[in-house]
Design a protein around this motif. Structure first.
Motif, PDB file in Angstrom:
ATOM      1  N   GLU A 269       0.923  11.860  -9.608  1.00  0.00           N
ATOM      2  CA  GLU A 269       0.108  13.064  -9.457  1.00  0.00           C
ATOM      3  C   GLU A 269       0.974  14.324  -9.451  1.00  0.00           C
ATOM      4  O   GLU A 269       0.636  15.326 -10.088  1.00  0.00           O
ATOM      5  N   LYS A 270       2.091  14.280  -8.751  1.00  0.00           N
ATOM      6  CA  LYS A 270       2.980  15.452  -8.703  1.00  0.00           C
ATOM      7  C   LYS A 270       3.559  15.756 -10.084  1.00  0.00           C
ATOM      8  O   LYS A 270       3.700  16.920 -10.465  1.00  0.00           O
ATOM      9  N   PHE A 271       3.895  14.726 -10.840  1.00  0.00           N
ATOM     10  CA  PHE A 271       4.409  14.940 -12.193  1.00  0.00           C
ATOM     11  C   PHE A 271       3.334  15.564 -13.075  1.00  0.00           C
ATOM     12  O   PHE A 271       3.628  16.433 -13.904  1.00  0.00           O
ATOM     13  N   THR A 272       2.090  15.145 -12.898  1.00  0.00           N
ATOM     14  CA  THR A 272       0.978  15.730 -13.649  1.00  0.00           C
ATOM     15  C   THR A 272       0.836  17.213 -13.342  1.00  0.00           C
ATOM     16  O   THR A 272       0.703  18.038 -14.248  1.00  0.00           O
ATOM     17  N   LEU A 273       0.890  17.543 -12.066  1.00  0.00           N
ATOM     18  CA  LEU A 273       0.781  18.952 -11.669  1.00  0.00           C
ATOM     19  C   LEU A 273       1.986  19.755 -12.143  1.00  0.00           C
ATOM     20  O   LEU A 273       1.848  20.909 -12.564  1.00  0.00           O
TER      21      LEU A 273
ATOM     22  N   PRO B  83       1.525   4.457 -22.635  1.00  0.00           N
ATOM     23  CA  PRO B  83       1.599   3.237 -21.825  1.00  0.00           C
ATOM     24  C   PRO B  83       1.665   3.521 -20.327  1.00  0.00           C
ATOM     25  O   PRO B  83       1.123   2.748 -19.523  1.00  0.00           O
ATOM     26  N   ILE B  84       2.290   4.629 -19.936  1.00  0.00           N
ATOM     27  CA  ILE B  84       2.346   4.979 -18.510  1.00  0.00           C
ATOM     28  C   ILE B  84       0.936   5.226 -17.983  1.00  0.00           C
ATOM     29  O   ILE B  84       0.539   4.691 -16.943  1.00  0.00           O
ATOM     30  N   THR B  85       0.176   6.017 -18.720  1.00  0.00           N
ATOM     31  CA  THR B  85      -1.207   6.284 -18.338  1.00  0.00           C
ATOM     32  C   THR B  85      -2.028   5.004 -18.350  1.00  0.00           C
ATOM     33  O   THR B  85      -2.840   4.768 -17.456  1.00  0.00           O
ATOM     34  N   GLY B  86      -1.820   4.171 -19.358  1.00  0.00           N
ATOM     35  CA  GLY B  86      -2.547   2.906 -19.445  1.00  0.00           C
ATOM     36  C   GLY B  86      -2.305   2.012 -18.249  1.00  0.00           C
ATOM     37  O   GLY B  86      -3.243   1.396 -17.718  1.00  0.00           O
ATOM     38  N   ILE B  87      -1.063   1.953 -17.789  1.00  0.00           N
ATOM     39  CA  ILE B  87      -0.750   1.140 -16.605  1.00  0.00           C
ATOM     40  C   ILE B  87      -1.478   1.686 -15.386  1.00  0.00           C
ATOM     41  O   ILE B  87      -2.077   0.928 -14.611  1.00  0.00           O
TER      42      ILE B  87
ATOM     43  N   ARG C 235       0.832  -1.207   0.000  1.00  0.00           N
ATOM     44  CA  ARG C 235       0.000   0.000   0.000  1.00  0.00           C
ATOM     45  C   ARG C 235       0.868   1.259   0.000  1.00  0.00           C
ATOM     46  O   ARG C 235       0.608   2.194  -0.755  1.00  0.00           O
ATOM     47  N   LYS C 236       1.898   1.271   0.818  1.00  0.00           N
ATOM     48  CA  LYS C 236       2.778   2.436   0.883  1.00  0.00           C
ATOM     49  C   LYS C 236       3.513   2.652  -0.435  1.00  0.00           C
ATOM     50  O   LYS C 236       3.655   3.790  -0.894  1.00  0.00           O
ATOM     51  N   VAL C 237       3.975   1.575  -1.059  1.00  0.00           N
ATOM     52  CA  VAL C 237       4.654   1.688  -2.355  1.00  0.00           C
ATOM     53  C   VAL C 237       3.675   2.199  -3.404  1.00  0.00           C
ATOM     54  O   VAL C 237       4.001   3.081  -4.203  1.00  0.00           O
ATOM     55  N   GLY C 238       2.456   1.667  -3.401  1.00  0.00           N
ATOM     56  CA  GLY C 238       1.437   2.122  -4.341  1.00  0.00           C
ATOM     57  C   GLY C 238       1.101   3.593  -4.172  1.00  0.00           C
ATOM     58  O   GLY C 238       0.994   4.340  -5.148  1.00  0.00           O
ATOM     59  N   LEU C 239       0.944   4.017  -2.930  1.00  0.00           N
ATOM     60  CA  LEU C 239       0.656   5.432  -2.665  1.00  0.00           C
ATOM     61  C   LEU C 239       1.834   6.319  -3.067  1.00  0.00           C
ATOM     62  O   LEU C 239       1.636   7.433  -3.561  1.00  0.00           O
ATOM     63  N   PHE C 240       3.056   5.828  -2.862  1.00  0.00           N
ATOM     64  CA  PHE C 240       4.239   6.591  -3.252  1.00  0.00           C
ATOM     65  C   PHE C 240       4.281   6.781  -4.771  1.00  0.00           C
ATOM     66  O   PHE C 240       4.484   7.891  -5.263  1.00  0.00           O
ATOM     67  N   ILE C 241       4.055   5.696  -5.514  1.00  0.00           N
ATOM     68  CA  ILE C 241       4.048   5.771  -6.980  1.00  0.00           C
ATOM     69  C   ILE C 241       2.924   6.688  -7.447  1.00  0.00           C
ATOM     70  O   ILE C 241       3.110   7.525  -8.329  1.00  0.00           O
ATOM     71  N   ASP C 242       1.763   6.546  -6.831  1.00  0.00           N
ATOM     72  CA  ASP C 242       0.620   7.381  -7.183  1.00  0.00           C
ATOM     73  C   ASP C 242       0.912   8.854  -6.896  1.00  0.00           C
ATOM     74  O   ASP C 242       0.556   9.728  -7.687  1.00  0.00           O
TER      75      ASP C 242
END
Length: 165
Positions: free
Chosen positions: A16-20, A136-140, A5-12
């Motif tokens: 999100e930060k890259f999007t912003l 592909p990044i968005t698709g994943i 969960r922590k790894v998933g939240l970190f990647i997420d």
């Protein structure tokens, strides 16, 4: 399970930060482009190309975040006419359809990215594949969000803003 969960939240969070960051960079480049054109009758040779690149990246990543936050198109006024049991099945079909869309982006986006590796963008000389790598990044990310939603795991990270309702 807590580590996953922590790894998933970190990647997420990175996603999100890259999007912003892409949005902020887009605003900065466009503002600079307009200002230099109007005030100095000069435009940086790379500004339009970078603008289009940032716009593509921001738009695709925002699609994934929209799926994560459940803000994709829905017709609640129609589905509210059906019983809850039907809507639960419909939600599974929607999640599976979103997963299929994400998988499509992964497969087609990877194909475009590989296909465009040999060519370069004219102004910046970046490989053209950088434009398509977001697919592909968005698709994943869409596949991950839809799988979590399929198994009734809430993926929203931001609370709704209620406006006096």
């Amino acid at each position: 399970m807590n580590v996953i969960r922590k790894v998933g939240l970190f990647i997420d969070s990175i996603f999100e930060k890259f999007t912003l960051l892409a949005l902020l960079a887009l605003i900065f480049v466009v503002t600079t482009q307009v200002t230099t054109r109007k005030l100095f009758n000069f435009v940086f040779f790379w500004s339009e190309e970078i603008t289009l690149l940032l716009l593509a990246w921001f738009a695709f990543m925002a699609i994934a975040i929209g799926f994560r936050e459940y803000i994709h198109l829905g017709i609640d006024s129609f589905t509210n006419l059906f019983p809850k049991s039907f809507n639960k099945v419909l939600d599974k079909i929607i999640s599976a359809s979103i997963f299929a869309f994400g998988l499509y982006l992964v497969i087609q986006g990877w194909g475009f990215t590989v296909l465009m590796m040999e060519s370069t963008l004219p102004a910046t000389k970046l490989p053209s594949s950088v434009t398509y790598a977001v697919m592909p990044i968005t698709g994943i990310m869409i596949c991950v969000y839809s799988l979590l939603q399929f198994f009734n795991i809430n993926t929203t990270r931001h609370k709704e803003i209620e406006e006096g309702m």
